[in-house]
Design a protein around this motif. Structure first.
Motif, PDB file in Angstrom:
ATOM      1  N   GLU A  88      -0.387  57.819 -60.787  1.00 14.90           N
ATOM      2  CA  GLU A  88      -1.373  58.891 -60.805  1.00 14.90           C
ATOM      3  C   GLU A  88      -1.505  59.833 -59.915  1.00 14.90           C
ATOM      4  O   GLU A  88      -2.329  60.925 -60.110  1.00 14.90           O
ATOM      5  CB  GLU A  88      -2.885  58.133 -61.220  1.00 14.90           C
ATOM      6  CG  GLU A  88      -3.569  57.315 -60.123  1.00 14.90           C
ATOM      7  CD  GLU A  88      -2.889  56.127 -59.915  1.00 14.90           C
ATOM      8  OE1 GLU A  88      -3.429  55.242 -59.282  1.00 14.90           O
ATOM      9  OE2 GLU A  88      -1.997  55.581 -60.707  1.00 14.90           O
ATOM     10  N   HIS A  89      -1.283  59.687 -58.735  1.00 13.08           N
ATOM     11  CA  HIS A  89      -1.109  60.452 -57.635  1.00 13.08           C
ATOM     12  C   HIS A  89      -0.133  61.727 -57.596  1.00 13.08           C
ATOM     13  O   HIS A  89      -0.156  62.343 -56.691  1.00 13.08           O
ATOM     14  CB  HIS A  89      -1.097  59.557 -56.367  1.00 13.08           C
ATOM     15  CG  HIS A  89      -2.274  58.795 -56.325  1.00 13.08           C
ATOM     16  ND1 HIS A  89      -3.664  59.085 -55.750  1.00 13.08           N
ATOM     17  CD2 HIS A  89      -2.571  57.481 -56.384  1.00 13.08           C
ATOM     18  CE1 HIS A  89      -4.293  57.992 -55.649  1.00 13.08           C
ATOM     19  NE2 HIS A  89      -3.843  57.222 -56.167  1.00 13.08           N
ATOM     20  N   THR A 112      -2.200  51.640 -63.244  1.00  9.21           N
ATOM     21  CA  THR A 112      -2.636  52.892 -63.286  1.00  9.21           C
ATOM     22  C   THR A 112      -4.218  52.972 -64.002  1.00  9.21           C
ATOM     23  O   THR A 112      -4.183  52.193 -64.883  1.00  9.21           O
ATOM     24  CB  THR A 112      -1.812  53.916 -63.900  1.00  9.21           C
ATOM     25  OG1 THR A 112      -2.222  55.334 -63.484  1.00  9.21           O
ATOM     26  CG2 THR A 112      -1.709  53.792 -65.340  1.00  9.21           C
ATOM     27  N   HIS A 124      -6.204  61.843 -58.074  1.00  5.40           N
ATOM     28  CA  HIS A 124      -5.578  61.724 -58.831  1.00  5.40           C
ATOM     29  C   HIS A 124      -4.969  63.150 -59.658  1.00  5.40           C
ATOM     30  O   HIS A 124      -5.665  63.934 -59.963  1.00  5.40           O
ATOM     31  CB  HIS A 124      -6.299  60.922 -60.030  1.00  5.40           C
ATOM     32  CG  HIS A 124      -6.531  59.640 -59.747  1.00  5.40           C
ATOM     33  ND1 HIS A 124      -7.306  58.440 -60.272  1.00  5.40           N
ATOM     34  CD2 HIS A 124      -5.977  58.857 -58.499  1.00  5.40           C
ATOM     35  CE1 HIS A 124      -7.551  57.666 -59.718  1.00  5.40           C
ATOM     36  NE2 HIS A 124      -6.656  57.613 -58.618  1.00  5.40           N
TER      37      HIS A 124
END
Length: 164
Positions: A88-89, A112, A124
């Motif tokens: 998610e990053h 996630t 995110h």
């Protein structure tokens, strides 16, 4: 990472032992204790040198490597990959490129958030769901409730296991 997720990972890895595992985005290495109980050789990879130093203090990793996840080459002897709170990053397209690199891997486990709210964004850049993860071969899913679920929704814990 919270104990609830760690306990779920431990349960799902029961009776599994890997020869050579790579954890991408190791962070401070908090999940290393769980992973080390299920692998003979554990490699942690992260792009943040300070976090890797913190992971080294945990003493669970056989090897720690500083590298960008997108350019890191998975060693040929690797039989399992773990990514906890990593995907998610990355922007969605970079996350997709990373997951495509692992299409031939037999075992991958990742976590996630299932959602996030604007006030809890926490760097995110992408949101994944069961359908988007299924496109990369993930075939088992669990939704794990954690103390931070009010900020990020339940945690998706996904496994791609080619032997199933």
């Amino acid at each position: 990472m919270y104990k609830i997720l760690e306990d779920t990972i431990e349960y799902l890895l029961t009776s599994r032992t890997f020869r050579y595992s790579v954890e991408l985005g190791v962070g401070t290495g908090k999940i290393g204790a769980v992973l080390k109980r299920h692998t003979n050789y554990l490699v942690g990879v992260d792009q943040d040198k300070l976090r890797l130093q913190m992971a080294a203090e945990q003493s669970f990793y056989d090897e720690l490597i500083i590298s960008d996840l997108g350019t890191f080459n998975i060693p040929s002897q690797c039989d399992s990959i773990f990514l906890f709170d990593v995907i998610e990053h990355l922007p969605l397209d970079e996350g997709a490129i990373l997951l495509r690199k692992f299409l031939n891997m037999n075992f991958i486990m990742l976590s996630t958030p299932s959602e996030f709210f604007y006030f809890a964004h926490n760097n995110h850049e992408s949101l994944w769901n069961l359908d988007s993860l299924s496109m990369f071969g993930f075939n088992k899913f669990w939704l794990v409730e954690e103390p931070t679920s009010f900020l990020y929704g339940k945690k998706i814990l996904a496994i791609k296991n080619s032997s199933d």
